[in-house]
Design a protein around this motif. Structure first.
Motif, PDB file in Angstrom:
ATOM      1  N   ASN A   1     -25.410 -43.955  82.394  1.00 14.11           N
ATOM      2  CA  ASN A   1     -25.373 -43.209  81.137  1.00 14.11           C
ATOM      3  C   ASN A   1     -26.160 -43.930  80.050  1.00 14.11           C
ATOM      4  O   ASN A   1     -26.868 -43.310  79.250  1.00 14.11           O
TER       5      ASN A   1
ATOM      6  N   GLN B   1     -29.748 -43.425  80.592  1.00 18.66           N
ATOM      7  CA  GLN B   1     -30.105 -42.071  80.196  1.00 18.66           C
ATOM      8  C   GLN B   1     -30.177 -41.963  78.673  1.00 18.66           C
ATOM      9  O   GLN B   1     -31.091 -41.308  78.133  1.00 18.66           O
TER      10      GLN B   1
ATOM     11  N   ARG C   1     -36.751 -37.342  81.543  1.00 17.97           N
ATOM     12  CA  ARG C   1     -35.401 -37.925  81.504  1.00 17.97           C
ATOM     13  C   ARG C   1     -34.614 -37.536  82.749  1.00 17.97           C
ATOM     14  O   ARG C   1     -33.945 -38.376  83.368  1.00 17.97           O
ATOM     15  N   ASP C   2     -34.706 -36.255  83.127  1.00 17.93           N
ATOM     16  CA  ASP C   2     -33.957 -35.783  84.296  1.00 17.93           C
ATOM     17  C   ASP C   2     -34.457 -36.453  85.577  1.00 17.93           C
ATOM     18  O   ASP C   2     -33.662 -36.811  86.453  1.00 17.93           O
TER      19      ASP C   2
ATOM     20  N   ARG D   1     -33.196 -39.989  85.591  1.00 14.35           N
ATOM     21  CA  ARG D   1     -31.746 -40.012  85.812  1.00 14.35           C
ATOM     22  C   ARG D   1     -31.431 -39.822  87.293  1.00 14.35           C
ATOM     23  O   ARG D   1     -30.612 -40.557  87.860  1.00 14.35           O
TER      24      ARG D   1
END
Length: 299
Positions: free
Chosen positions: A231, A234, A247-248, A251
């Motif tokens: 987290n 992220q 970002r995805d 992640r």
């Protein structure tokens, strides 16, 4: 390649020049093929693949093939060409046998033309085959050079960022490398544990633990305490202004790697897989650590 494209060399010269290239780059297949073209083919079907690629068939049914070296084929083609030129003026025939002599003359030219066509066709096919293989080598070398340049540039940036992230980060990487070289299951397990700790230390550096949640928009709040390593990573990518797609992707990549590193401490992982996990971890963390710099540069 330029010599072939501009038709500067004869087939035998192309073969000799390509032989030097094959020796310099250690290309086994090209070396084998050119060896047959220089010295001739064995009179059996052991090298059918090269016979096919060189277009050396002697009949439409592919039951015969030409074993002569490329240099001899060129010499034969030149001999046929000169013979045809000498006969093109026709002959002075008279008497009862004039018609027969004329037919024999025309048949001789026709046979020579067929032999010339076969020889020149093989020479052209050999050149085409050499060109395809040399082009393949060229693109492999070009890619390797580009790849080496990109890796060297990326490694310099990533190593510098890892050094800043944690004074012991590069030491961790060295230990991972040593253990992966050992190759035994215990060393692999320790290497994957070190990879997980490396992810932890990078998360501590880019986004230290906080008690209050971090909002990434759309009503989504992330817990970013000590245990929420992924987290926090992220949250860092969001705070850097990275696009949602980027970002995805990061992640998902880090979640998969963290899970694999954690599982590797309890289950046996093949050495090849462990090496790729390490490389992917190194690259993903490198992107995370250089993200702020790259985003600033893009801005």
């Amino acid at each position: 390649m330029t010599d072939i494209e501009l038709q500067r060399l004869k087939a035998s010269e192309v073969v000799m020049k390509a032989s030097r290239l094959a020796r310099l780059v250690g290309h086994a297949e090209l070396t084998e093929f050119l060896g047959f073209e220089r010295n001739g083919y064995p009179n059996n079907w052991s090298v059918r693949e090269w016979i096919e690629r060189a277009g050396r068939w002697g009949d439409a049914e592919k039951t015969k093939f030409h074993i002569t070296s490329i240099a001899k084929l060129e010499a034969q083609a030149e001999s046929h060409r000169k013979a045809i030129e000498a006969m093109q003026g026709g002959g002075n025939y008279s008497g009862d046998m004039a018609l027969v002599a004329s037919r024999n003359h025309d048949a001789r030219i026709l046979n020579l033309s067929g032999a010339l066509s076969t020889s020149t066709g093989i020479c052209r096919q050999v050149i085409a085959t050499v060109y395809d293989m040399v082009a393949e080598i060229y693109h492999e070398l070009l890619f390797s050079e580009l790849q080496a340049s990109l890796f060297a540039d990326t490694q310099a940036k990533v190593d510098g960022s890892l050094a800043a992230a944690s004074g012991s980060a590069l030491d961790k990487i060295e230990r991972v490398s040593d253990r992966l070289r050992d190759g035994d299951s215990e060393s692999v397990s320790q290497a994957l544990t070190t990879c997980r700790r490396l992810i932890d230390s990078c998360a501590d550096y880019v986004f230290p633990p906080r008690d209050e949640p971090y909002s990434i928009g759309d009503g989504i709040n992330l817990k970013v305490g000590t245990q929420q390593v992924l987290n926090r990573l992220q949250a860092h990518t969001h705070s850097c202004g990275a696009s949602k797609n980027r970002r995805d992707r990061l992640r998902r990549t880090l979640a998969d790697l963290y899970e694999r590193c954690s599982a590797g401490t309890h289950a046996e992982v093949p050495i090849d897989e462990a090496r790729f996990v390490f490389l992917q971890t190194y690259i993903a963390l490198g992107e995370i650590l250089t993200l702020r710099l790259s985003e600033a540069t893009e801005s």
